[in-house]
Design a protein around this motif. Sequence first.
Motif, PDB file in Angstrom:
ATOM      1  N   PRO A 145       0.805  -1.230   0.000  1.00 11.10           N
ATOM      2  CA  PRO A 145       0.000   0.000   0.000  1.00 11.10           C
ATOM      3  C   PRO A 145       0.837   1.280   0.000  1.00 11.10           C
ATOM      4  O   PRO A 145       0.436   2.280  -0.614  1.00 11.10           O
ATOM      5  CB  PRO A 145      -0.812  -0.110   1.291  1.00 11.10           C
ATOM      6  CG  PRO A 145      -0.848  -1.560   1.619  1.00 11.10           C
ATOM      7  CD  PRO A 145       0.382  -2.173   1.056  1.00 11.10           C
ATOM      8  N   ARG A 177       0.342   4.240  -2.738  1.00 12.82           N
ATOM      9  CA  ARG A 177       0.086   5.640  -2.364  1.00 12.82           C
ATOM     10  C   ARG A 177       1.108   6.579  -3.003  1.00 12.82           C
ATOM     11  O   ARG A 177       0.774   7.669  -3.457  1.00 12.82           O
ATOM     12  CB  ARG A 177       0.156   5.782  -0.844  1.00 12.82           C
ATOM     13  CG  ARG A 177      -1.217   5.917  -0.218  1.00 12.82           C
ATOM     14  CD  ARG A 177      -1.089   6.005   1.297  1.00 12.82           C
ATOM     15  NE  ARG A 177      -1.563   4.784   1.889  1.00 12.82           N
ATOM     16  CZ  ARG A 177      -0.856   3.979   2.683  1.00 12.82           C
ATOM     17  NH1 ARG A 177       0.379   4.275   3.015  1.00 12.82           N
ATOM     18  NH2 ARG A 177      -1.393   2.882   3.145  1.00 12.82           N
ATOM     19  N   GLU A 196      -5.426  -2.488   3.957  1.00 16.10           N
ATOM     20  CA  GLU A 196      -5.330  -2.183   2.523  1.00 16.10           C
ATOM     21  C   GLU A 196      -4.559  -3.298   1.835  1.00 16.10           C
ATOM     22  O   GLU A 196      -3.510  -3.721   2.328  1.00 16.10           O
ATOM     23  CB  GLU A 196      -4.580  -0.872   2.310  1.00 16.10           C
ATOM     24  CG  GLU A 196      -5.400   0.349   2.617  1.00 16.10           C
ATOM     25  CD  GLU A 196      -4.539   1.585   2.471  1.00 16.10           C
ATOM     26  OE1 GLU A 196      -4.219   1.966   1.337  1.00 16.10           O
ATOM     27  OE2 GLU A 196      -4.162   2.141   3.523  1.00 16.10           O
TER      28      GLU A 196
END
Length: 394
Positions: A50, A54, A96
């Motif tokens: 994750p 991002r 996530e």
Amino acid sequence: MAHDRTAIVVGAGIGGLTAAVALRRRRWDATVLERATSLEPVGAGIALAPNAVRALESIGLGDPVLDLAALQGPVGLRRPDGRWLVRGDASMVGPEPTVLLHRSQLVDLLRGALDDGAVRLGVTVTRVDPGGPSERATVRVRARDDSEEAGLAADVVVAADGIDSPVRTALFPGQPGPVYAGATAWRFVTPEPVAVEPAETWGRGSVVGLTPLADGRVYCYLTATLPEGTRFRDEVGELQRRFGHWHPPLRALLGDLDPATLLHHDLRWLKEPLPRYDVGRVALLGDAAHAMTPHLGQGGAQAIEDAVVLAANLRAAPGSAAVIGPALAAYTAARKGRTQGVARMSAQVGAATTWRSPLLVGARDLGMRAVGRWVLPRAARRLDWILDWQPPVA
Ligand SMILES: Cc1cc2nc3c(=O)[nH]c(=O)nc-3n(C[C@H](O)[C@H](O)[C@H](O)COP(=O)(O)OP(=O)(O)OC[C@H]3O[C@@H](n4cnc5c(N)ncnc54)[C@H](O)[C@@H]3O)c2cc1C
């Protein structure tokens, strides 16, 4: 778009390409120099945690990457005979999901986000002069089949030249370089879709991972504890001998394996950390700065984070070194502790996979079977500081 600040990026791996995309978004004129004549990574998938997703989102590539990737679904740990030590879904290891894709898809995506002329293939950087407060950095380059060297100058040079970084060796001559982590790794992607249950299988000193990609093809990695540099005349035959008797569908996958699609690398890392990631007007990133073992699946992720943070630090820097020097020092300050912490943790996790003693392995497996469902989420929480990373806001 007019750019008044120039950057040369050495190396068109994941780190170098991401740096060029991120710098161009910050209005830098970034050119990538790559010694290879094509950007075609064969035989491998990549897991993007994750934090990496991002970072890609922050440079406009979040949705395109998610469109190409498979979300991590079930997770599990097995024994070579197929018995499950622990089994669950992705939420067991974090809120996530990690995503999986073929490396060539990621490279194509990054390359596609750059102008045509931004990547020069077949160009080897032979020397770097880091420059200083009043001088720009310079590199000497040699084009393929060309004995003439040329010089290029830039406000900043980004060394993204990988684990054996020639730039690192030149700028830190006393640094011992990467060391062997005790295991060697093979990787391949099946040519056709195959039905598999995603899992990692732990044997004595060996690991196999099977993860489906979005199109149903399967990314397979296999590791074995062997002396550094061990190679086999018949690599596929050796894999069949070592892993063909493990649980299905390994025999079938290895039986069909085309040797041309197989990658084999020794696992190495930069155990002796660099004192800093900037020298003069040069910034090192990715494996050049902090090569790590793949056990946390974070080498590429940290390279992507580096690239985004470097570009953010350089956002306000005009060509003058009075501003570039502090911006690069701030980059080192932001990245050194984090990346070196991830590298250390990755090496620790990897050590447990090289156990060969039947006693230790038996105890490990027994423990996992008994309390794995409890241990795994807690072990995953120890990774929160890595996975919860947020990109710079401005
Ligand atoms: C088995 C294995 C599995 C892995 N799995 C994952 C995973 O699932 N997730 C993850 O995030 N990471 C993973 N990694 C780590 C990840 O692959 C690396 O950390 C990442 O690719 C490093 O990218 P980079 O751009 O720093 O270097 P590289 O990808 O090595 O790129 C360096 C580039 O520089 C070029 N170059 C070198 N010298 C010169 C020169 N003098 N002039 C011009 N060009 C030059 C090279 O040709 C190369 O293209 C894995 C690694 C291994 C070994």
